[in-house]
Design a protein around this motif. Structure first.
Motif, PDB file in Angstrom:
ATOM      1  N   MET A 388       0.864  -1.173   0.000  1.00  0.00           N
ATOM      2  CA  MET A 388       0.000   0.000   0.000  1.00  0.00           C
ATOM      3  C   MET A 388       0.904   1.227   0.000  1.00  0.00           C
ATOM      4  O   MET A 388       2.133   1.122   0.127  1.00  0.00           O
ATOM      5  CB  MET A 388      -0.948  -0.023   1.208  1.00  0.00           C
ATOM      6  N   THR A 389       0.302   2.376  -0.180  1.00  0.00           N
ATOM      7  CA  THR A 389       1.105   3.596  -0.210  1.00  0.00           C
ATOM      8  C   THR A 389       1.919   3.732   1.073  1.00  0.00           C
ATOM      9  O   THR A 389       3.086   4.141   1.040  1.00  0.00           O
ATOM     10  CB  THR A 389       0.190   4.822  -0.390  1.00  0.00           C
ATOM     11  N   THR A 391       3.235   1.484   2.806  1.00  0.00           N
ATOM     12  CA  THR A 391       4.396   0.574   2.836  1.00  0.00           C
ATOM     13  C   THR A 391       5.315   0.854   1.645  1.00  0.00           C
ATOM     14  O   THR A 391       6.168   0.025   1.304  1.00  0.00           O
ATOM     15  CB  THR A 391       3.976  -0.910   2.818  1.00  0.00           C
ATOM     16  N   THR A 392       5.157   2.021   1.012  1.00  0.00           N
ATOM     17  CA  THR A 392       5.994   2.415  -0.121  1.00  0.00           C
ATOM     18  C   THR A 392       5.992   1.320  -1.185  1.00  0.00           C
ATOM     19  O   THR A 392       7.023   0.922  -1.703  1.00  0.00           O
ATOM     20  CB  THR A 392       7.431   2.737   0.320  1.00  0.00           C
ATOM     21  N   ALA A 393       4.801   0.821  -1.497  1.00  0.00           N
ATOM     22  CA  ALA A 393       4.564  -0.230  -2.493  1.00  0.00           C
ATOM     23  C   ALA A 393       4.789  -1.611  -1.885  1.00  0.00           C
ATOM     24  O   ALA A 393       4.331  -1.895  -0.774  1.00  0.00           O
ATOM     25  CB  ALA A 393       5.374  -0.013  -3.766  1.00  0.00           C
ATOM     26  N   THR A 394       5.550  -2.448  -2.567  1.00  0.00           N
ATOM     27  CA  THR A 394       5.583  -3.888  -2.296  1.00  0.00           C
ATOM     28  C   THR A 394       6.045  -4.224  -0.875  1.00  0.00           C
ATOM     29  O   THR A 394       7.125  -3.832  -0.462  1.00  0.00           O
ATOM     30  CB  THR A 394       6.519  -4.582  -3.287  1.00  0.00           C
ATOM     31  N   PHE A 395       5.220  -5.002  -0.172  1.00  0.00           N
ATOM     32  CA  PHE A 395       5.619  -5.527   1.135  1.00  0.00           C
ATOM     33  C   PHE A 395       5.775  -7.042   1.068  1.00  0.00           C
ATOM     34  O   PHE A 395       6.690  -7.606   1.659  1.00  0.00           O
ATOM     35  CB  PHE A 395       4.598  -5.147   2.211  1.00  0.00           C
ATOM     36  N   THR A 396       4.866  -7.699   0.370  1.00  0.00           N
ATOM     37  CA  THR A 396       4.996  -9.138   0.121  1.00  0.00           C
ATOM     38  C   THR A 396       5.019  -9.366  -1.384  1.00  0.00           C
ATOM     39  O   THR A 396       4.458  -8.586  -2.149  1.00  0.00           O
ATOM     40  CB  THR A 396       3.822  -9.950   0.710  1.00  0.00           C
ATOM     41  N   SER A 397       5.661 -10.452  -1.806  1.00  0.00           N
ATOM     42  CA  SER A 397       5.659 -10.783  -3.231  1.00  0.00           C
ATOM     43  C   SER A 397       6.096 -12.219  -3.431  1.00  0.00           C
ATOM     44  O   SER A 397       6.811 -12.790  -2.601  1.00  0.00           O
ATOM     45  CB  SER A 397       6.599  -9.851  -4.018  1.00  0.00           C
ATOM     46  N   HIS A 398       5.636 -12.794  -4.517  1.00  0.00           N
ATOM     47  CA  HIS A 398       6.154 -14.089  -4.959  1.00  0.00           C
ATOM     48  C   HIS A 398       5.852 -14.237  -6.444  1.00  0.00           C
ATOM     49  O   HIS A 398       5.023 -13.534  -7.011  1.00  0.00           O
ATOM     50  CB  HIS A 398       5.587 -15.258  -4.140  1.00  0.00           C
ATOM     51  N   MET A 399       6.589 -15.146  -7.070  1.00  0.00           N
ATOM     52  CA  MET A 399       6.407 -15.355  -8.493  1.00  0.00           C
ATOM     53  C   MET A 399       6.772 -16.791  -8.840  1.00  0.00           C
ATOM     54  O   MET A 399       7.256 -17.547  -7.995  1.00  0.00           O
ATOM     55  CB  MET A 399       7.229 -14.355  -9.309  1.00  0.00           C
ATOM     56  N   GLY A 400       6.522 -17.158 -10.092  1.00  0.00           N
ATOM     57  CA  GLY A 400       6.867 -18.494 -10.538  1.00  0.00           C
ATOM     58  C   GLY A 400       6.145 -19.579  -9.763  1.00  0.00           C
ATOM     59  O   GLY A 400       4.947 -19.475  -9.486  1.00  0.00           O
TER      60      GLY A 400
END
Length: 591
Positions: A388-389, A391-400
Motif C-alpha cells: 500500500m502507499t 508501505t511504499t509499495a511492495t511488502f509481500t511478493s512471490h512469483m513463478g
C-alpha cells in the motif's frame, strides 16, 4: 516458520520442488557477507531490520544509475534518453530549482503522465533535498488544488494537460511560486508559469547539455524524501510522508524475491552485477505517481541500469508492438493488463517471447490468471504481491512456482519486513490461520501522514502499521488478504474510498441516502456502483447522477451503475449501512 512439506505431498507437484523452505532461503540470502545482508538500526526509537548493502538514499540511486552512461534508459514514442543524458537534464533542472529558492525540505510537486520528463523532475527535486510530491495525474482541478495546498508545494512540474486543470486554482495555492510545464503548446499567460524546455530542452537534446556538478546538499537515509497521497476513509486524501530509506527498500525486496526462486528450485544464484548482465527492459504501464511505479519500478530499474518504455496510454495491441520492438522482459501492474494481453485476438501476430515476468498487485485477481500466464507466455513467470502507499509499495511478493502453488496468496514478506495478525481491538496477536487485521513493520513503512498527527497516531503504533486489511498467514508466512476492513474498493489498481463518492452524491439536491459498493469485473477486479434513495419529489435519474459525480471526481471514481432504493437504505443498530444487502441489487450484473 516451519519447513514446507515436499510439494508433491501438498500441492501435487513433483517432490523436487521446493528443495528448501522460505525461512532457509532467506537465512542463506541474508547471512553476513551475503548480497542481501540485514542489519538492525534504531529508527525513530524503534529497532528496525534494514538492508545493509542498499543505496543509502535516492541520491545514491541517481549516482549508481549514471554509471551506466550510454545505456538507453527512457523510451517514449520517438524520444530516447541514455542514462548520461538523463543525468545531465536532471542536474540542470535541480540547479534551476535551487535558483528558484528550493531548499532542503521544501515540497516540489510532479504532476504529469508517464513521460521521460517525469523521472527528471522527480530526481531534480531529490538532488535539491526537497520532499518530492507526485500528485495523481488523473485527479480533477479541485483535487489537485487540495494536494498542492495541503503539501505546501513551492514548485510544481507538470505537463500541458495538468496545467489546464490547475490554472484557475493557482491563486488558491499560496506557497506555490513557480510552475514548469513540459510540452506546452501555447505561450504561458501567468508569470509564474515557465516552459520546462526553456530549462532542459527537448528529450532528444539532453545529451548535449553541459556536465555540471550536483547540488551540494547533505542527504541521509532518514531524511524526508516523498509525500505520496492516499485517500482516507474521511474522504480527504492523506499524504504519506516517506524517507529515503523507505523509498530504496524496494531495491532489496525485489532482488531477494527473484533470488529466492533460484534457491527454492535448487539452482545456483545468477550473476548479481548489473554491469555484467543483459539490460532488463520494462514496459511501464502503471503511473509513476503510484508507489508501485515509483518505488517498486523506477528506483530498482535505475539502480540496475534497466530500460523503461513508456506509453501514452494503455492499449493492448500497441503494448504488444512495443514488447516486440523493444524486446521487453517485464510488464504488468494490475490484472487488467495481463488479461488484455492474453485475450487479445491479435496476440499471435507479435513476437512476445522476450517476456520473462508478468507481475501485478493492487487489485483482486482470479487464480485462473496465474495458469493462463504460464500457458500463454511459457517463458514468463507470473508474479503477485501486496502493498500500500504507506508501505511504499511492495511488502509481500512471490512469483513463478511459489505463486502457481499458492495462487490466492500475495506471497511472503521480504525478510526485513514483519507481519502479524491482530484482533479487532489491536491488543492480541492471533495464531497462524486465523483472520484478523494485518499489521506490518519494516524499513519500507512510512513515517506517518503529512500534517495529520491524529491520523498518524491512530494508524502507526510503535513502528507497526495498522493496514486496515483483514488477512491470515499460513505456517510459512504467506499472506492471504481476505477482505478490506476499510470501506474501500480497488478498480484496476486505483483505490476508491466509498465515502468520497458518497459525499459527492450527497451534494445532489435530490439525493437523500447513498452508498457505494463494489461490483465484480473480470479484468479490473471491481468497479463502483451506487445505491441511492431520492428525496420526496426527487427526479434525478442514473445518467444525471453519474454526470454529477463526474464533474466533481476523477473518472475512475464515477459509479458504473446507479440503482434506486424505494426507502431509506438498510442500516444496523449502530446506523451503519448494510452494504452486504445492497450488493445483492447488482448480483449477476458484474462484467
Amino acid at each position: 516458520m516451519s519447513d514446507v512439506l515436499s510439494a508433491g505431498e501438498t500441492q501435487g507437484e513433483a517432490p523436487a520442488w521446493p528443495v528448501m523452505s522460505i525461512a532457509e532461503a532467506h537465512r542463506q540470502l541474508t547471512a553476513p557477507g551475503a548480497r542481501f545482508e540485514i542489519e538492525e538500526k534504531v529508527i525513530r526509537g524503534i529497532p528496525t531490520k534494514v538492508w545493509k548493502n542498499a543505496p543509502p538514499t535516492l541520491r545514491d540511486v541517481f549516482l549508481n544509475a549514471r554509471a551506466f552512461q550510454d545505456r538507453e534508459f527512457l523510451v517514449y514514442e520517438d524520444d530516447r534518453a541514455t542514462y548520461e543524458a538523463f543525468a545531465r537534464a536532471t542536474i540542470k533542472l535541480a540547479r534551476q530549482l535551487q535558483a528558484d529558492g528550493v531548499k532542503k525540505g521544501d515540497r516540489v510537486a510532479v504532476i504529469m503522465r508517464n513521460l521521460p520528463e517525469w523521472p527528471v523532475a522527480f530526481f531534480a527535486g531529490v538532488l535539491c533535498g526537497a520532499i518530492v510530491t507526485p500528485l495523481n495525474a488523473w485527479w480533477t482541478g479541485p483535487e489537485l488544488e487540495y494536494g498542492l495546498a495541503d503539501s505546501g508545494t513551492k514548485v510544481a512540474i507538470v505537463d500541458d494537460e495538468r496545467l489546464e486543470r490547475i490554472a484557475e486554482h493557482l491563486d488558491a495555492c499560496p506557497d506555490l511560486t513557480r510552475v514548469y510545464v513540459s510540452r506546452l503548446k501555447t505561450e504561458p499567460s501567468d508569470p509564474r508559469v515557465k516552459r520546462l524546455e526553456d530549462v532542459i530542452g527537448p528529450v532528444n537534446s539532453w545529451k548535449g547539455l553541459p556536465d555540471q556538478p550536483l547540488p551540494d546538499v547533505e542527504i541521509g537515509p532518514e531524511d524526508d524524501a516523498t509525500i505520496l497521497y492516499t485517500s482516507g476513509t474521511t474522504g480527504k486524501p492523506k499524504g504519506a510522508l516517506g524517507t529515503h530509506r523507505n523509498m530504496i527498500s524496494n531495491i532489496g525486496a525485489g532482488g531477494i524475491s527473484a533470488a529466492r526462486n533460484f534457491l527454492r528450485a535448487g539452482q545456483p544464484l545468477p550473476e548479481a552485477d548489473p554491469h555484467k548482465l543483459p539490460q532488463r527492459v520494462t514496459l511501464l504501464v502503471v503511473p509513476l505517481f503510484h508507489a508501485t511505479g515509483l518505488s517498486a519500478t523506477l528506483g530498482p530499474s535505475m539502480n540496475a541500469g534497466g530500460k523503461l518504455v513508456f506509453m501514452y496510454r494503455w492499449e493492448a495491441e500497441k503494448a504488444m508492438q512495443l514488447i516486440e520492438r523493444e524486446k521487453v522482459n517485464a510488464t504488468g501492474g494490475v490484472p487488467t493488463i495481463a488479461w488484455q494481453l492474453i485475450e487479445h485476438p491479435a496476440r499471435e501476430k507479435y513476437d512476445l517471447s522476450s517476456l520473462q515476468a508478468v507481475t501485478y498487485g493492487g487489485a483482486p485477481s482470479a487464480p485462473e490468471l496465474v495458469r493462463k500466464i504460464a500457458e500463454v507466455f511459457p517463458g514468463s513467470q507470473p508474479g503477485n504481491g501486496w502493498g500500500m502507499t504507506e508501505t511504499t509499495a511492495t511488502f509481500t511478493s512471490h512469483m513463478g512456482k511459489d505463486y502457481e502453488n499458492r495462487p490466492s496468496s500475495a506471497g511472503p514478506a521480504a525478510p526485513v519486513g514483519e507481519m502479524k495478525i491482530m484482533d479487532p481491538e489491536g491488543t492480541r496477536e492471533l495464531p497462524v490461520g486465523e483472520v484478523g487485521e494485518l499489521w506490518v513493520k519494516g524499513p519500507q513503512v512510512v513515517k506517518g501522514y503529512w500534517n495529520k498527527p491524529e491520523a498518524t497516531a491512530e494508524t502507526f503504533k510503535n513502528g507497526w502499521l495498522r493496514t486496515g486489511d483483514l488477512a491470515r498467514l499460513d505456517e510459512e508466512g504467506f499472506l492471504y488478504i481476505v477482505d478490506r476492513a476499510k470501506d474501500m474498493l480497488i478498480r484496476g489498481g486505483e483505490n476508491i474510498y466509498c465515502v468520497e463518492v458518497e459525499n459527492a452524491l450527497y451534494e445532489h439536491p435530490d439525493v437523500m441516502d447513498a452508498a457505494i459498493v463494489g461490483v465484480p469485473h473480470r479484468t479490473l477486479g471491481e468497479e463502483p456502483a451506487a445505491v441511492v434513495h431520492l428525496k420526496p419529489g426527487g427526479t434525478a435519474d442514473e445518467a444525471e447522477l453519474r454526470a454529477f459525480v463526474r464533474e466533481r471526481l476523477a473518472a475512475f471514481k464515477v459509479p458504473v451503475k446507479v440503482a434506486f432504493w424505494p426507502e431509506p437504505l438498510p442500516r444496523n443498530a449502530n446506523g451503519k449501512i448494510l452494504k452486504t444487502e445492497l450488493k445483492k441489487v447488482f448480483e449477476g450484473q458484474g462484467a
